[in-house]
Structures are given as C-alpha cells and as structure tokens.
Write an enzyme that holds these catalytic residues in place. Structure first.
Site, PDB file in Angstrom:
ATOM      1  CD  GLU A   1      -2.079  -2.167   0.521  1.00  0.00           C
ATOM      2  OE1 GLU A   1      -1.461  -2.963   1.242  1.00  0.00           O
ATOM      3  OE2 GLU A   1      -2.537  -2.472  -0.588  1.00  0.00           O
TER       4      GLU A   1
ATOM      5  CG  ASP B   1      -5.722  -4.245  -2.006  1.00  0.00           C
ATOM      6  OD1 ASP B   1      -4.547  -4.420  -2.390  1.00  0.00           O
ATOM      7  OD2 ASP B   1      -6.079  -4.353  -0.814  1.00  0.00           O
TER       8      ASP B   1
ATOM      9  CG  ASN C   1      -1.862  -3.894  -3.856  1.00  0.00           C
ATOM     10  OD1 ASN C   1      -1.553  -4.410  -2.793  1.00  0.00           O
ATOM     11  ND2 ASN C   1      -1.643  -2.618  -4.108  1.00  0.00           N
TER      12      ASN C   1
HETATM   13 CA    CA Z   1      -2.866  -4.963  -0.913  1.00  0.00          CA
END
Ligand code: CA
Ligand code: CA
Length: 580
Positions: A198, A317, A275
């Site tokens: 992230e 995600d 992701n």
């Molecule tokens: Ca993630």
C-alpha cells in the site's frame, strides 16, 4: 568453532543436493524440516511442512472422541500489546515457540505452559504496517528460531535462551516496508518476502544463509528490477516496460507479504505477489507484471521459472499472495503434480506446478462482480468492464462501483488446509463486497499510495465467513460452514477426519472433514485469528492455537465492523488434549 564448521557445511549443502545437508547438533536440520509433515511428533515449519498442506497423519483424536477435548493450559503473552494474534505455533523438543503482536517471540514449556523466555523487538516509532501489528509465525533450524519484524528485519534467536544470534535488515521501513510472514527454511537458507504494497514498495523474495543471515540471492517481483546472486547482480525480472509504462515500475508494488511454499520434487519456491501500486488502475496501463501473481522460483538461483497472473491489471486490491499448495492428484485419469490457490479475487485455481499451466479455476465465494469466470485457454479473467472503478479527473473522483469480493478478499491471509484422506481443500473464505472509487494520487516515499476509497459491506443476511470444503478436480463445494463474523484464522486437517478452525467470536471449532458437521467448540476468551496445529507428545495427541482478536478486519471493515464490535482483545496460547 562449531559455528564456523556449520557455516562451511551449509555452503556446501546449498551447492549440492538435499541429502548432503549435515546433521546439526541440537536441532532440526533442513532435511528434517522438509520432512516435517511425515513426523507428527513435532511441528517445525509454518504450514506443517514446506508444502503447507496443514495436514496431520494423527488420528488418536477423531470424529468420535473430539467432543471430549479439553484445555491442558492457556499461556498469556502478557503486556499491553494485545493486538491480532495471527501466529502458528511451532513445537519441538518439549517447547512451543510462538510469535505475538508487535514483533514478539515466546518459548513456552509444551507440557506445563510455563514461559521459558520472551523476546521483544525494539521497534522504531515510524513503522507502517497497513493491517495491524501482526506476525504469522517463526521458523526453526538447528539452535535457532527465526522471525520477521514490523520494521522489516529478520532476527535469529538462540532457541534455548532467546538471545539474538543475528539481526538483518530486509528493507527500509521508512519507505513503507514491513514484514509479517513466517520464514521458510530450504537447504540451509531462510527465505522470506516483504510487506508494504500500500506504500509503492517493490515486492521481493530474499534467501539468506541461515547461520549468518547473509544474503544468498534476491528476486524482485516487478519487471525491470535486477535480482542478486552471491553478492552480485544476477538477472532482470521480466522485461523493462513490457507491461508497465514509463517509470511506474519503480513503485510497482507486488509485495510478497505472505511468504511462500516449497516443493522439493521440482526445487521450486512458490511465492504470491500483492497488488500493483497505486490501487487506481487507470494510472498504470498494462498487465503490471508480476503483481497479483504466483511466481515459481528456482530455490538455488532465485530465477523465475514460471508465473501465473490471477488478476492482470488489478483494480480492486486483489493481492495474489495466497499460499500455493503443492499436492498430487489424478486429473482426467492422469496422476499429476498440481498446486492450488484460493485467491483473494474469489477464484480457486489449480495449476500444473511444474510449468504453471492453468487446469481449473472455480468460484469459491457467493459473488465475483469483476469477472465472469476465467478463460482456461488464455488463463485470463473474463472482465466485466463496467464493474471496474472509474477514472477520476482533476475535478472529481471516478465512478463508484460495487465490487465483490471486497478488497479484504474472498480469502485473505488465513491459510487453507488440504486433506490427503478426503482429497479436499478446506478454504476459510468471506462473502462481502465494497463500494470502491478512484482518486488522483502521486507517489511520495513512506505515504499511502492508493488513489482509491472504499466502504466494505455485507452481502448476505446470515453470514460473512464461510469455511468451504472444495474438490480441486471439479471445483464443487462439498460442504460449507457459515459464520456470522468474517473468518480470519487458518485451518488444520487431520487423519482423524477432523478439520479445525477459529472464529472471531472466540471459538476454536472442530468439524467432520467429510460432512462439515460441527463436532466441538471451545471459547478462548478472544477472537481466534491464528492457525491451529496438532502433534503427538508422550503418546497423546495435542492441539494448539493462538487466541487474540485483531488483523485487518477491525481496522478496515467498514459497515461489516458491526458484526464484531463486542469482541475483546487478547493474546493467549491455548493447548488441548483428551483427558487421560
Ligand atoms: Ca494490498
Ligand atoms: Ca513434524
């Protein structure tokens, strides 16, 4: 003197075959660890074997007597650091090793629960764990017990005393890197991934000498980055700008935050990748390799042998980090070397583990709004274009869409189990959706790199969690157990025809592996989000699990948070057996 000797031999073993791994006085060898699943008297690896099938051959505890299971002891981790306890205990030579929230490691007497020692990592103020201060477990080798810390270090302790033997930095925590996975031991190397998807980090797998902590090889997961082998640059991952435009690959994500599995037969490590960065997919045209993928990596060199991308150009995600579990079965009349993965995107994939060829992809959740199935010929999802969150412009955010599964996944980190008896996978899954929209974003070191907003929502009246028994050959759900709160703990299967898992409501539960009938439950006093294990000790079968509510769900759960707002925090190791 003894230490130098083992270092020299470790180098030799890495260069030759497994059978050359030397016996190390006073602890499990690499060969013992590879063989963990076949030795039910101990649990010396995460996943109960490097394949992480989480299957025990023990059957003293079974469907007829599990109702009598009672606690032997509960050992508290103590302190004020009671956050999510997602750890899996290790058991060796009368000691249980377990990690705790805030990068702690404990050794307890396996018979009495008495604490032998405790190690608290001194964490800097600026750590950036996205999803609670958890840790999933340790590795054990020789005289060491090894675990990853939230400031992205790998620490090896003397397993008799808890004293530090070595402490190595994996990555820069100030750039958003952290580490929570249980390390894997292969050929006297300790192999692990990184967290921070992230924050625009670069996913990587690192293999280090287990005796010294020195880097043997590294493999970044994003195309364009260069790996290392033996202290020198090795090869580029993929091909520069093949699936990324401009400089976006430099902050491309693909964190390997759940660690990996290993298959000795093919000598391949299987690591999932998270992701791409940022979440806003309109900012990064292309497939964005190798994000949201499974990578098969040569254990000796760190070279990628094959890859399979579950969510090309991910926009939800849908981290592809879930464990890829090697198993052997007959498909279409032919015995095959397979691997299975229940992905965050809601599909259960079966691949040929020797070459990455897709053989099956089955929905294991109520809904997948983002795709109508997976094309078995191309291996790609059949995307539903209008269900991708829209592109923002300078004035306003992009079109909000309802997406299911939510970004917390049809399955998140919590590991499934494979029973060699029933041939079924037991998948801890969740049925939930989200409103998701995109926003503009620019990369800034150490800042969240999402470009998206979201609200998680329930999609069923009666449950969010569902433990599902899946037939990997047909994709059929043989049985399911529905749970009101989201399931967030690992699963264990045994030859006693039992399946164990925990619930946020505080129960450790046992089910009939063939029918799903609930046979036993015990209230542990806090949510169970750890992974249970079983072993034989003094002629009796034991079961252990961590209790302690937390993880990503209470932090990110949105409207779903109503289902668990009354759950108390905790931090205890519970151990069970049948009365004499
Ligand atoms: Ca993630
Ligand atoms: Ca074992």
């Amino acid at each position: 003197m003894k230490r130098r000797f083992s270092i020299v031999l470790a180098g030799l073993a890495a260069a030759t075959s497994l059978s050359a791994v030397p016996a190390i006085a006073g602890g499990p060898t690499s060969a013992d660890i590879i063989n963990d699943a076949a030795t039910p008297g101990d649990v010396i690896s995460y996943g109960m074997g490097p394949q992480q099938q989480r299957f025990s051959s023990l059957d003293k505890l079974n469907t007829s007597n599990v109702k009598n299971l009672v606690p032997v002891f509960a050992a508290s981790l103590g302190g004020e650091k009671q956050r999510g306890q997602e750890s899996q205990p290790l058991v060796y030579d009368g000691t249980i090793y377990v990690t705790g929230s805030y990068s702690r490691l404990f050794a307890f007497d396996a018979r009495t629960g008495e604490k032998k020692w405790e190690y608290n990592a001194r964490l800097p103020d600026g750590i950036m764990p996205c999803c609670d201060v958890v840790n999933r477990g340790a590795a054990i080798h020789g005289d060491k017990v090894i675990f990853a810390t939230l400031d992205a270090h790998l620490v090896a302790l003397d397993r008799h005393t808890g004293k530090v033997i070595w402490n190595k930095k994996l990555a820069d925590y100030q750039a958003g890197y952290s580490a929570t996975a249980a390390p894997l031991i292969v050929k006297d190397m300790v192999i692990t991934g990184n967290s921070g998807g992230e924050f625009g980090v670069i996913g990587e797998v690192q293999a280090r000498n287990v005796d010294t902590g020195e880097l043997v090889w590294s493999r970044p997961t994003i195309e364009g980055h260069i790996g290392t082998l033996g202290g020198k640059p090795s090869t580029m991952t993929g091909k520069l700008n093949a699936s990324w435009t401009g400089d976006l690959w430099k902050t491309g994500g693909g964190a390997t935050w759940l660690g990996g599995t290993y298959d000795p037969g093919t000598n391949l490590l299987y690591f999932g990748t998270g992701n791409p960065g940022p979440w806003n997919s309109h900012l990064r045209p292309g497939d964005n390799l190798y994000t949201s993928s499974t990578l098969a990596i040569d254990a000796d060199t760190g070279e990628i042998k094959w890859h399979y991308q579950t969510t090309p150009h991910d926009g939800w995600d849908f981290d592809g980090v879930n464990e890829f579990i090697p198993f052997d079965a007959t498909m279409k009349g032919k015995p095959m070397k397979l691997g299975a993965k229940a992905d965050r995107n809601g599909y259960f994939y079966v691949l040929d583990r020797t070459n990455g060829k897709l053989l099956g992809a089955h929905k294991f959740v109520m809904q997948t709004t983002w795709a109508n199935g997976i094309d078995l010929k191309t291996g790609r999802p059949n995307y539903v274009a209008e269900n991708r969150p829209g592109a923002p412009n300078a004035a306003e955010k992009g079109k909000t869409v309802f997406a299911s599964p939510s970004f917390l996944g049809g399955k998140n980190w919590m590991p499934m189990a494979y029973s060699q008896d029933t041939g079924l996978f037991y998948v801890p899954s969740n049925d939930w959706g989200m409103d998701i929209w995109n926003e503009p974003i620019a990369y800034k070191k150490g800042a969240a790199y999402l470009g998206a907003g979201f609200t998680i929502k329930p999609i069923a009246e009666d449950h969010i969690g569902a433990l599902r028994a899946m037939d990997p050959a047909t994709g059929k759900i043989v049985w399911e157990y529905k749970n009101k709160a989201p399931l967030w703990g690992g699963v264990l299967a045994t030859r006693g025809n039992l399946v164990f898992t925990g619930t946020p409501e505080g129960y450790l539960k046992a089910f009939d592996a063939k029918t799903g009938a609930e046979l036993w439950k015990f209230q542990t006093g806090s949510g169970v989000v750890g992974s249970p294990v079983t072993w034989e000790q003094d002629g009796e079968q034991y079961v252990a699990v961590m209790s302690g509510w937390g993880g990503a769900v209470p932090l990110w759960g949105g409207e779903v948070a109503k289902t668990f707002k009354e759950i108390s925090q905790g931090g205890s190791l519970w151990v069970f057996k049948l009365p004499k």
